[in-house]
Design an enzyme around this catalytic site. Structure first.
Site, PDB file in Angstrom:
ATOM      1  CB  CYS A   1       8.060 -41.115   2.031  1.00 40.46           C
ATOM      2  SG  CYS A   1       8.233 -41.049   0.249  1.00 40.46           S
TER       3      CYS A   1
ATOM      4  NE  ARG B   1      12.653 -40.569  -6.577  1.00 39.96           N
ATOM      5  CZ  ARG B   1      12.398 -41.684  -5.897  1.00 39.96           C
ATOM      6  NH1 ARG B   1      11.932 -42.743  -6.507  1.00 39.96           N
ATOM      7  NH2 ARG B   1      12.606 -41.724  -4.587  1.00 39.96           N
TER       8      ARG B   1
ATOM      9  CG  HIS C   1      10.757 -36.629   2.829  1.00 35.61           C
ATOM     10  ND1 HIS C   1      10.908 -37.745   3.606  1.00 35.61           N
ATOM     11  CD2 HIS C   1      10.467 -37.094   1.588  1.00 35.61           C
ATOM     12  CE1 HIS C   1      10.735 -38.834   2.870  1.00 35.61           C
ATOM     13  NE2 HIS C   1      10.457 -38.472   1.637  1.00 35.61           N
TER      14      HIS C   1
HETATM   15  N1  GLN Z   1      10.644 -46.060  -2.273  1.00 33.39           N
HETATM   16  C1  GLN Z   1       9.427 -45.298  -2.213  1.00 33.39           C
HETATM   17  C2  GLN Z   1       9.063 -44.591  -3.505  1.00 33.39           C
HETATM   18  O1  GLN Z   1       9.928 -44.186  -4.254  1.00 33.39           O
HETATM   19  C3  GLN Z   1       9.501 -44.306  -1.055  1.00 33.39           C
HETATM   20  C4  GLN Z   1      10.538 -43.228  -1.260  1.00 33.39           C
HETATM   21  C5  GLN Z   1      10.743 -42.378  -0.031  1.00 33.39           C
HETATM   22  O2  GLN Z   1      10.569 -42.826   1.084  1.00 33.39           O
HETATM   23  N2  GLN Z   1      11.131 -41.137  -0.214  1.00 33.39           N
HETATM   24  O3  GLN Z   1       7.903 -44.420  -3.778  1.00 33.39           O
END
Ligand code: GLN
Length: 236
Positions: free
Chosen positions: A94, A127, A191
Site C-alpha cells: 500500500c 477511497r 493487507h
Molecule cells: N496513504 C495511502 C493512500 O491512501 C496509502 C494508504 C495505506 O497504506 N493503506 O492511498
C-alpha cells in the site's frame, strides 16, 4: 546471529505500521523457522540508517503524512537503493508500494518516490475499502491473491513493471490490475496482513531470499480455511 541467518528488515515501524502489516514479518520468520532456516528480524526506525546487506525488506502501509516522510528519508538514506542493486528482495504494501514508484499523491500534493518501480500513483474518485482478490501473474506460479484494501490512491504502471494480479474483486491499482512486480520486488495493495492470507506468496519471497529451489510444505489448514471463507464471502 550468524551471517548465515536469513535477515529480514522491517522498514520504519514508527511511520508505516498503521495497517497490521507487521504480521508479514512474523509470518515470514515463522515459515522460515518451520523449515529450519534461522532468521534474524530487524526493525529499523526512520531515524536510523537502513542496512543495505539484508536479504529481504518489508514496507507496510501508512497514512499520507508518514508516507511522505518515509519516502523523503528513504531517498536521503539510500540504503534500500543499494540493497535492491545487490539483489535483495522487497515486499511492499500500500503506502510502501506507492512510495517505490516515481511519484505519489499525499495530502493534496505530489511527492517524489524512490523510483525503484516504474509506476506512479495519484488519487482516485473514492477511497477503496474492502476485499481485494485477483488472479496472480501466471509466471509467479501462485494461487489467487486474497486480501483487504484501504487506500485513496490509484496506481498507473509503466512498461518497466508487470501487474502482480488481475482484479476479480475490489480496486487494486485501478479496478483492473493490482500491485506490480519486477525482478525481486513486489508491491501490493493487499493487507490482511497479505502474507497471512497468501502463504504461497510468503514462500515465494523466502525462496527468492534464500535461493532455495524448494521449501517443504507446512500445515496450512487454518490459512486454507481463511482463504476459503473470504472467497465464499466475495462470491457473486
Ligand atoms: N496513504 C495511502 C493512500 O491512501 C496509502 C494508504 C495505506 O497504506 N493503506 O492511498
Amino acid at each position: 546471529m550468524s551471517t548465515e541467518d536469513l535477515r529480514i528488515v522491517w522498514i520504519y515501524p514508527d511511520l508505516l505500521s498503521t495497517y497490521g502489516d507487521r504480521g508479514n514479518m512474523l509470518i515470514l520468520a515463522a515459515r522460515a523457522r518451520g523449515r529450519g532456516i534461522p532468521v534474524e528480524t530487524i526493525e529499523i526506525r526512520s531515524d536510523q540508517a537502513l542496512p543495505d546487506s539484508a536479504d529481504l525488506y518489508l514496507i507496510g502501509g501508512g497514512e499520507d503524512g508518514p508516507q511522505a516522510l518515509a519516502a523523503q528519508r528513504l531517498n536521503a538514506d539510500g540504503g534500500l537503493h543499494r540493497a535492491v542493486a545487490r539483489g535483495s528482495v522487497v515486499f511492499a504494501v500500500c503506502a510502501g508500494y506507492q512510495l517505490l514508484g516515481t511519484s505519489f499523491f499525499a495530502k493534496g500534493s505530489s511527492y517524489p518516490g524512490l523510483s525503484l518501480l516504474d509506476l506512479q500513483s495519484d488519487r482516485g474518485p473514492a477511497r477503496a475499502v474492502g476485499e481485494l482478490h485477483g488472479v496472480i501473474d501466471p509466471r509467479l506460479g501462485l494461487p489467487p491473491l486474497s486480501g483487504f484494501e484501504n487506500h485513496g490512491g490509484r496506481t498507473h504502471l509503466g512498461p518497466g513493471v508487470s501487474p502482480l494480479a488481475q482484479v476479480t474483486t475490489g480496486i487494486g491499482n485501478d479496478g483492473t490490475s493490482e500491485g506490480a512486480w519486477r525482478g525481486n520486488l513486489i508491491g501490493t495493495y493487499s493487507h490482511g496482513p497479505a502474507l497471512s492470507r497468501n502463504p504461497a506468496l510468503a514462500d515465494l519471497l523466502l525462496r527468492w531470499a534464500t535461493g532455495a529451489g524448494y521449501l517443504p510444505p507446512l500445515d496450512d489448514t487454518w490459512t486454507d480455511r481463511l482463504r476459503h471463507e473470504r472467497q465464499v464471502a466475495v462470491a457473486p
